[in-house]
Design an enzyme around this catalytic site. Structure first.
Site, PDB file in Angstrom:
ATOM      1  N   ASN A  10       0.842  -1.198   0.000  1.00  0.00           N
ATOM      2  CA  ASN A  10       0.000   0.000   0.000  1.00  0.00           C
ATOM      3  C   ASN A  10       0.871   1.240   0.000  1.00  0.00           C
ATOM      4  OD1 ASN A  10      -2.374  -1.533   0.394  1.00  0.00           O
ATOM      5  ND2 ASN A  10      -2.166  -1.427   2.625  1.00  0.00           N
ATOM      6  N   GLU A 138      -4.113  -9.679   3.854  1.00  0.00           N
ATOM      7  CA  GLU A 138      -4.541  -8.521   3.060  1.00  0.00           C
ATOM      8  C   GLU A 138      -4.618  -8.854   1.570  1.00  0.00           C
ATOM      9  OE1 GLU A 138      -3.512  -4.624   5.753  1.00  0.00           O
ATOM     10  OE2 GLU A 138      -1.952  -5.302   4.380  1.00  0.00           O
ATOM     11  N   ASN A 187      -2.017 -11.147  16.949  1.00  0.00           N
ATOM     12  CA  ASN A 187      -1.979 -10.316  18.160  1.00  0.00           C
ATOM     13  C   ASN A 187      -3.264 -10.598  18.940  1.00  0.00           C
ATOM     14  OD1 ASN A 187      -4.057  -8.816  17.024  1.00  0.00           O
ATOM     15  ND2 ASN A 187      -2.750  -7.094  16.448  1.00  0.00           N
ATOM     16  N   ALA A 253       2.883  -1.132  11.994  1.00  0.00           N
ATOM     17  CA  ALA A 253       3.819  -2.061  11.332  1.00  0.00           C
ATOM     18  C   ALA A 253       4.792  -2.756  12.277  1.00  0.00           C
ATOM     19  CB  ALA A 253       4.592  -1.382  10.192  1.00  0.00           C
ATOM     20  N   ALA A 254       4.645  -2.553  13.595  1.00  0.00           N
ATOM     21  CA  ALA A 254       5.541  -3.265  14.520  1.00  0.00           C
ATOM     22  C   ALA A 254       5.345  -4.781  14.376  1.00  0.00           C
ATOM     23  CB  ALA A 254       5.282  -2.823  15.955  1.00  0.00           C
ATOM     24  N   GLY A 255       4.093  -5.196  14.205  1.00  0.00           N
ATOM     25  CA  GLY A 255       3.811  -6.630  14.034  1.00  0.00           C
ATOM     26  C   GLY A 255       4.407  -7.164  12.732  1.00  0.00           C
ATOM     27  N   ASP A 256       4.394  -6.335  11.699  1.00  0.00           N
ATOM     28  CA  ASP A 256       4.958  -6.765  10.408  1.00  0.00           C
ATOM     29  C   ASP A 256       6.471  -6.929  10.537  1.00  0.00           C
ATOM     30  OD1 ASP A 256       2.349  -6.286   9.611  1.00  0.00           O
ATOM     31  OD2 ASP A 256       2.823  -4.267   8.896  1.00  0.00           O
ATOM     32  N   GLY A 291       6.143   5.775  10.920  1.00  0.00           N
ATOM     33  CA  GLY A 291       6.063   5.159   9.601  1.00  0.00           C
ATOM     34  C   GLY A 291       5.891   3.657   9.687  1.00  0.00           C
TER      35      GLY A 291
END
Ligand code: RIB
Length: 314
Positions: A10, A138, A187, A253-256, A291
């Site tokens: 994205n 996604e 999570n 985006a911490a999980g990514d 970010g």
């Protein structure tokens, strides 16, 4: 390093605000940024930064200005666009993000091309030689199912982040994906959506992890944000990884980043508990920067952080 990520890309449009939006209220942002996002792209950038070697990123864009922007950002991060397809009738995915002063966020994803993958998914060859395959929710479930079957056939170890939290109505379909995965990394809200168990502490998290195992998951690592992480491995042994002490400014985006790092640690041959600790540290560091893709740490930064933490605790 032989990692393949199949997932979303994205352009993230982020407004930094004092308070998250409320219905009927118009407010001013304090700051605004556009950047590379999408759970797949974020995982790919994190994995590449932490390994220092190229990862394969398989994703779909539209032939529009946001698509051109996403390509330019991928190139800036050094991620190859060799496995990116352009879907001529689709728009590039975007995410509308608000981050407030307490670093909480809301994210609205407009999936566009990400959600237009055909049922057969990508060319199975993208998994040839891949040690680890990374997946999220996604892209359409059918395309993910095909891709995960191709990954299994190629002998690739599969990490599935069941994010974003699935609708209750689609949990059956997600369960079929979970059965194809080696490690599932929800999570709290995703685990709650999948199991119906409200998660308030480690005990309830372990209970949810047991339910996920009973529905076919092999290893479950359940991320509890600032509370750390619980896991149950494929033998049924339970464990806990304590949180890292950081000052979070933006948790997007911490999980990514966690998942990208987990892939690298496992590809390097680390055992699960050590790999989960490495990944948790990477996710924690990502919250210290604003970010999405851009917040992933580089390997030297993560190594330094872990060395400092180890020194303090020894
Ligand atoms: O996990 C964070 C990501 O979710 C953002 O980058 C946004 O694009 C959405 O996909």
């Amino acid at each position: 390093m032989s990692i393949t990520v199949f997932g979303s890309v994205n352009v993230d449009l982020t407004a930094y605000v004092e308070m998250l939006p409320r219905p009927g209220v118009t407010s001013h942002a304090t700051n605004y940024a556009t950047g590379l996002g999408g759970k797949g792209a974020n995982q790919a950038v994190a994995a590449q930064r932490l390994s220092g070697s190229p990862v394969r990123f398989v994703a779909a864009l539209g032939p529009d200005a946001f698509g051109a922007r996403a390509r330019a950002l991928l190139s800036k991060f050094g991620v190859s666009d060799e496995d990116i397809i352009i879907l001529p009738d689709e728009e590039t995915g975007i995410a509308l993000i608000h981050v407030d002063a307490a670093s909480q966020n809301t994210i609205t994803v407009v999936g566009g091309a990400n959600m237009a993958w055909p049922e057969q998914g990508p060319d199975p060859a993208v998994f040839h030689g891949a040690k680890i395959g990374l997946f999220q929710l996604e892209v359409p479930i059918q395309a993910s199912t095909s891709a995960m079957r191709a990954a299994r056939a190629a002998g690739t170890r599969i990490i599935l982040d069941p994010a974003p939290a699935p609708e209750r109505s689609s949990t059956q379909d997600i369960n079929s994906l979970i059965r194809l995965a080696d490690i599932v990394t929800p999570n709290e809200s995703e685990a709650e959506a999948l199991t119906g168990i409200p998660i308030s502490d480690c005990d309830s998290a372990l209970q949810a992890a047991q339910v996920l195992r009973a529905s076919g998951a092999r290893t479950v690592a359940l991320k509890l944000g600032a509370e750390g992480l619980v896991y149950i491995d494929h033998y049924g042994s339970e464990g806990y990884i304590p949180p890292f002490n950081v000052v979070a400014v933006d948790t997007v985006a911490a999980g990514d980043c966690f998942n990208g790092a987990l892939a690298i640690a496992l590809a390097e041959g680390r055992l699960l508990p050590e790999a989960l600790r490495f990944a948790s540290a990477a996710g924690a560091l990502a919250t210290e920067k604003p970010g999405a893709a851009s917040s992933a740490p580089y390997r030297h930064q993560l190594d330094l952080f872990l060395n400092e933490v180890n020194q303090y605790s020894s």
